[in-house]
Write an enzyme that holds these catalytic residues in place. Structure first.
Site, PDB file in Angstrom:
ATOM      1  N   VAL A 100       0.873  -1.254   0.054  1.00  0.00           N
ATOM      2  CA  VAL A 100       0.079   0.048  -0.018  1.00  0.00           C
ATOM      3  C   VAL A 100       1.070   1.081  -0.108  1.00  0.00           C
ATOM      4  O   VAL A 100       1.953   1.022   0.682  1.00  0.00           O
ATOM      5  CB  VAL A 100      -0.741   0.124   1.182  1.00  0.00           C
ATOM      6  CG1 VAL A 100      -1.840   1.365   1.225  1.00  0.00           C
ATOM      7  CG2 VAL A 100      -1.626  -1.155   1.448  1.00  0.00           C
ATOM      8  N   CYS A 101       0.395   2.109  -0.790  1.00  0.00           N
ATOM      9  CA  CYS A 101       1.303   3.524  -0.578  1.00  0.00           C
ATOM     10  C   CYS A 101       2.711   3.359  -0.996  1.00  0.00           C
ATOM     11  O   CYS A 101       3.064   2.578  -1.882  1.00  0.00           O
ATOM     12  CB  CYS A 101       0.834   4.312   0.676  1.00  0.00           C
ATOM     13  SG  CYS A 101       1.215   5.793   0.587  1.00  0.00           S
ATOM     14  N   SER A 102       3.609   3.969  -0.331  1.00  0.00           N
ATOM     15  CA  SER A 102       4.972   3.695  -0.587  1.00  0.00           C
ATOM     16  C   SER A 102       5.435   2.526  -0.180  1.00  0.00           C
ATOM     17  O   SER A 102       6.884   2.176  -0.295  1.00  0.00           O
ATOM     18  CB  SER A 102       5.936   4.782   0.085  1.00  0.00           C
ATOM     19  OG  SER A 102       5.751   4.990   1.527  1.00  0.00           O
ATOM     20  N   GLY A 103       4.792   1.518   0.280  1.00  0.00           N
ATOM     21  CA  GLY A 103       5.379   0.349   0.614  1.00  0.00           C
ATOM     22  C   GLY A 103       6.022  -0.323  -0.744  1.00  0.00           C
ATOM     23  O   GLY A 103       6.856  -1.303  -0.383  1.00  0.00           O
ATOM     24  N   SER A 120       2.194   3.460  -6.578  1.00  0.00           N
ATOM     25  CA  SER A 120       2.592   3.746  -5.201  1.00  0.00           C
ATOM     26  C   SER A 120       1.773   5.156  -4.893  1.00  0.00           C
ATOM     27  O   SER A 120       0.968   5.669  -5.826  1.00  0.00           O
ATOM     28  CB  SER A 120       4.028   4.128  -5.031  1.00  0.00           C
ATOM     29  OG  SER A 120       4.582   4.271  -3.747  1.00  0.00           O
TER      30      SER A 120
END
Length: 246
Positions: A100-103, A120
């Site tokens: 999720v997101c910047s993961g 991202s």
């Protein structure tokens, strides 16, 4: 039993993790683990919210689902060799490896996104290219085989519902959606860069920069960029033909 490992690192963004958790814990016969180097309290990026890592990475060698949330401390953990090694090994047997997101930057740093389309948070989309991924800025969920990445923060709910459909079937996923009453009707239409005004974009960037300017995060981001620059130079040198024998 479907074992779901959510990587719980210091500085995570709460909704990145809690949104998917609320969806996935409602799957039939699911075991959700919050994993980190050692079990114990982990503080979110707010510095206020604390969540407990329930298991050590070493205790969770072969989860069925891996989920890596994002957060401003992503550059720090994208240089964590022990975490990256765990991701590489666990991915080999996982049914789904997700972010999720910047993961997704952490997945990319582990080499799992080489040549793959991935998304991202809009702020970290450029970082994916540096790690050899193919950045996608206009899709909320991007699937490439058994690797699935999602856009920023709230997109984790969509990712988790998609996963719920893959694992438990559409009927179960729809029931979970209704149980959570997830029926987005936002009062504003500024949830994507293509819709937001210049003023909103500037304000959002300033809002996000509060955590990213912390010394440890800035140092890690700089070192991460340096590591990738060195890797690119070394890669070009290896590809350069040897003309000495010509």
């Amino acid at each position: 039993m479907t074992q779901i490992a959510i990587v719980t690192y210091p500085g995570f963004t709460a909704l990145d993790m809690i949104g998917p958790y609320e969806v996935l814990r409602n799957l039939s016969d699911a075991e959700v683990r919050f994993v980190w180097h050692a079990a114990g309290p982990i503080t979110a990026d707010s510095g206020v919210l604390v969540i407990g890592a329930t298991h050590a990475l070493a205790q969770t060698r072969s989860p069925d689902v891996i989920l890596v949330p994002g957060g401003p401390s992503t550059p720090v953990h994208a240089r964590d060799d022990a975490l990256l090694d765990w991701l590489r090994r666990a991915h080999q047997t996982a049914s789904w490896t997700t972010s999720v997101c910047s993961g997704s930057v952490i997945l990319a740093a582990a080499g799992l996104l080489d040549g793959r389309r991935a998304t991202s948070h809009w702020l970290t989309i450029p970082a994916l290219k540096a790690f050899g991924a193919v950045p996608v800025a206009d899709e909320r969920i991007v699937q490439q085989g058994n690797i699935v990445t999602s856009a920023g923060v709230s997109a984790g709910l969509d990712l988790a519902l998609w996963l719920a459909g893959q694992i438990g079937g559409e009927t179960r996923a729809k029931a979970i959606q209704l149980a959570l009453e997830y029926d987005p009707q936002p009062p504003f239409d500024s949830g994507h860069m293509s819709k937001a005004s210049a003023t909103t974009k500037a304000a959002a960037t300033a809002l996000l920069s509060r955590d990213s300017v912390k010394p440890a995060t800035m140092k890690a981001a700089t070192m991460l960029a340096w590591d990738q620059a060195l890797a690119a130079v070394r890669s070009r040198r290896r590809r350069r033909p040897d003309l000495s024998s010509a």
